[in-house]
Design a protein around this motif. Structure first.
Motif, PDB file in Angstrom:
ATOM      1  N   ILE A 196       0.844  -1.199   0.000  1.00  0.00           N
ATOM      2  CA  ILE A 196       0.000   0.000   0.000  1.00  0.00           C
ATOM      3  C   ILE A 196       0.877   1.245   0.000  1.00  0.00           C
ATOM      4  CG2 ILE A 196      -1.634   1.355   1.395  1.00  0.00           C
ATOM      5  CD1 ILE A 196      -2.794  -1.415   2.300  1.00  0.00           C
ATOM      6  N   GLY A 197       1.931   1.229   0.814  1.00  0.00           N
ATOM      7  CA  GLY A 197       2.854   2.360   0.889  1.00  0.00           C
ATOM      8  C   GLY A 197       3.510   2.662  -0.445  1.00  0.00           C
ATOM      9  N   LEU A 198       3.930   1.619  -1.148  1.00  0.00           N
ATOM     10  CA  LEU A 198       4.538   1.802  -2.468  1.00  0.00           C
ATOM     11  C   LEU A 198       3.551   2.423  -3.452  1.00  0.00           C
ATOM     12  CD1 LEU A 198       6.634  -1.479  -2.761  1.00  0.00           C
ATOM     13  CD2 LEU A 198       7.542   0.864  -2.854  1.00  0.00           C
ATOM     14  N   LYS A 199       2.295   1.989  -3.354  1.00  0.00           N
ATOM     15  CA  LYS A 199       1.254   2.539  -4.237  1.00  0.00           C
ATOM     16  C   LYS A 199       1.083   4.037  -4.000  1.00  0.00           C
ATOM     17  CE  LYS A 199      -3.120   2.492  -3.299  1.00  0.00           C
ATOM     18  NZ  LYS A 199      -4.499   2.222  -2.965  1.00  0.00           N
ATOM     19  N   TYR A 200       0.962   4.448  -2.735  1.00  0.00           N
ATOM     20  CA  TYR A 200       0.793   5.864  -2.427  1.00  0.00           C
ATOM     21  C   TYR A 200       2.054   6.663  -2.755  1.00  0.00           C
ATOM     22  CZ  TYR A 200      -3.764   5.304  -0.274  1.00  0.00           C
ATOM     23  OH  TYR A 200      -5.090   5.051  -0.069  1.00  0.00           O
ATOM     24  N   LEU A 201       3.212   6.102  -2.471  1.00  0.00           N
ATOM     25  CA  LEU A 201       4.471   6.782  -2.790  1.00  0.00           C
ATOM     26  C   LEU A 201       4.547   7.074  -4.284  1.00  0.00           C
ATOM     27  CD1 LEU A 201       7.282   7.685  -1.583  1.00  0.00           C
ATOM     28  CD2 LEU A 201       8.118   5.508  -2.446  1.00  0.00           C
ATOM     29  N   PHE A 260       4.779   2.812   7.457  1.00  0.00           N
ATOM     30  CA  PHE A 260       3.999   3.608   8.402  1.00  0.00           C
ATOM     31  C   PHE A 260       3.396   4.847   7.736  1.00  0.00           C
ATOM     32  CE2 PHE A 260       3.817   7.045  11.639  1.00  0.00           C
ATOM     33  CZ  PHE A 260       2.737   6.553  12.347  1.00  0.00           C
ATOM     34  N   ALA A 261       4.257   5.756   7.247  1.00  0.00           N
ATOM     35  CA  ALA A 261       3.741   7.024   6.711  1.00  0.00           C
ATOM     36  C   ALA A 261       2.804   6.788   5.524  1.00  0.00           C
ATOM     37  CB  ALA A 261       4.897   7.939   6.314  1.00  0.00           C
ATOM     38  N   PHE A 262       3.299   6.052   4.513  1.00  0.00           N
ATOM     39  CA  PHE A 262       2.487   5.857   3.308  1.00  0.00           C
ATOM     40  C   PHE A 262       1.553   4.650   3.426  1.00  0.00           C
ATOM     41  CE2 PHE A 262       5.741   8.681   1.663  1.00  0.00           C
ATOM     42  CZ  PHE A 262       5.006   9.518   0.855  1.00  0.00           C
ATOM     43  N   GLY A 263       1.964   3.609   4.131  1.00  0.00           N
ATOM     44  CA  GLY A 263       1.158   2.395   4.228  1.00  0.00           C
ATOM     45  C   GLY A 263       0.014   2.476   5.216  1.00  0.00           C
ATOM     46  N   GLU A 264       0.182   3.286   6.265  1.00  0.00           N
ATOM     47  CA  GLU A 264      -0.881   3.416   7.263  1.00  0.00           C
ATOM     48  C   GLU A 264      -1.526   4.798   7.257  1.00  0.00           C
ATOM     49  OE1 GLU A 264      -0.194   1.948  11.190  1.00  0.00           O
ATOM     50  OE2 GLU A 264       1.006   0.268  10.472  1.00  0.00           O
ATOM     51  N   ILE A 265      -0.727   5.840   7.402  1.00  0.00           N
ATOM     52  CA  ILE A 265      -1.293   7.185   7.540  1.00  0.00           C
ATOM     53  C   ILE A 265      -1.986   7.636   6.256  1.00  0.00           C
ATOM     54  CG2 ILE A 265      -0.801   9.612   8.039  1.00  0.00           C
ATOM     55  CD1 ILE A 265      -0.472   7.697  10.466  1.00  0.00           C
ATOM     56  N   TYR A 266      -1.291   7.543   5.114  1.00  0.00           N
ATOM     57  CA  TYR A 266      -1.903   7.981   3.854  1.00  0.00           C
ATOM     58  C   TYR A 266      -3.076   7.086   3.451  1.00  0.00           C
ATOM     59  CZ  TYR A 266       1.369  11.675   2.613  1.00  0.00           C
ATOM     60  OH  TYR A 266       2.078  12.842   2.585  1.00  0.00           O
ATOM     61  N   ASN A 267      -3.175   5.906   4.001  1.00  0.00           N
ATOM     62  CA  ASN A 267      -4.234   4.965   3.662  1.00  0.00           C
ATOM     63  C   ASN A 267      -5.524   5.206   4.460  1.00  0.00           C
ATOM     64  OD1 ASN A 267      -5.135   2.693   2.135  1.00  0.00           O
ATOM     65  ND2 ASN A 267      -4.825   1.395   3.919  1.00  0.00           N
ATOM     66  N   ARG A 268      -5.482   6.106   5.436  1.00  0.00           N
ATOM     67  CA  ARG A 268      -6.685   6.409   6.209  1.00  0.00           C
ATOM     68  C   ARG A 268      -7.700   7.110   5.309  1.00  0.00           C
ATOM     69  NH1 ARG A 268      -6.270   5.900  11.632  1.00  0.00           N
ATOM     70  NH2 ARG A 268      -7.702   7.629  11.971  1.00  0.00           N
TER      71      ARG A 268
END
Length: 135
Positions: free
Chosen positions: A9-14, A43-51
């Protein structure tokens, strides 16, 4: 959520937000401070940006405001100004975000952010013609 799922998920948002620049940041940390790269992704992109409560435009506006307010974060501000554009903030919205910060953080930090944006051609003479007095 498992670590691998957060990383995916983090890679997707990044990629969506920062594009190749984000990949470069993570690669630059690899072998030197890889754990920090993992925290950024998971954490930053995988959890926070995924909210779900805020969209990516709102998140990037908050991020550039936070970086501007801290000062001394020009490399990260550059990355996130680019990210703000990638998710749909206009040049005008970025400049207005900076202007909104003046009463709270002062002119020096805002002017530093303006300089970063000018280096990226985000703040252009056309914005000045549109009535923006800060540029």
């Amino acid at each position: 959520m498992e670590v691998e799922e957060r990383r995916k998920i983090g890679l997707k948002y990044l990629k969506t937000i920062d594009g190749e620049v984000g990949d470069e940041v993570i690669k630059a940390l690899d072998g030197v401070a890889g754990d920090i790269g993992n925290y950024i992704l998971e954490f930053a992109f995988g959890e926070i940006y995924n909210r779900k409560s805020l969209n990516l435009k709102q998140r990037e506006m908050i991020t550039i405001t936070s970086l501007l307010s801290q000062g001394g974060t020009e490399p990260q501000l550059k990355v996130h100004i680019n990210g703000a554009l990638n998710v749909g903030l206009s040049q005008e919205e970025i400049l207005e975000t900076f202007i909104q910060c003046i009463p709270y953080v002062g002119f020096p930090k805002v002017l530093n952010a303006v300089d970063v944006a000018k280096e990226q051609d985000v703040i252009t003479p056309e914005l000045k013609k549109a009535g923006n007095k800060l540029v």
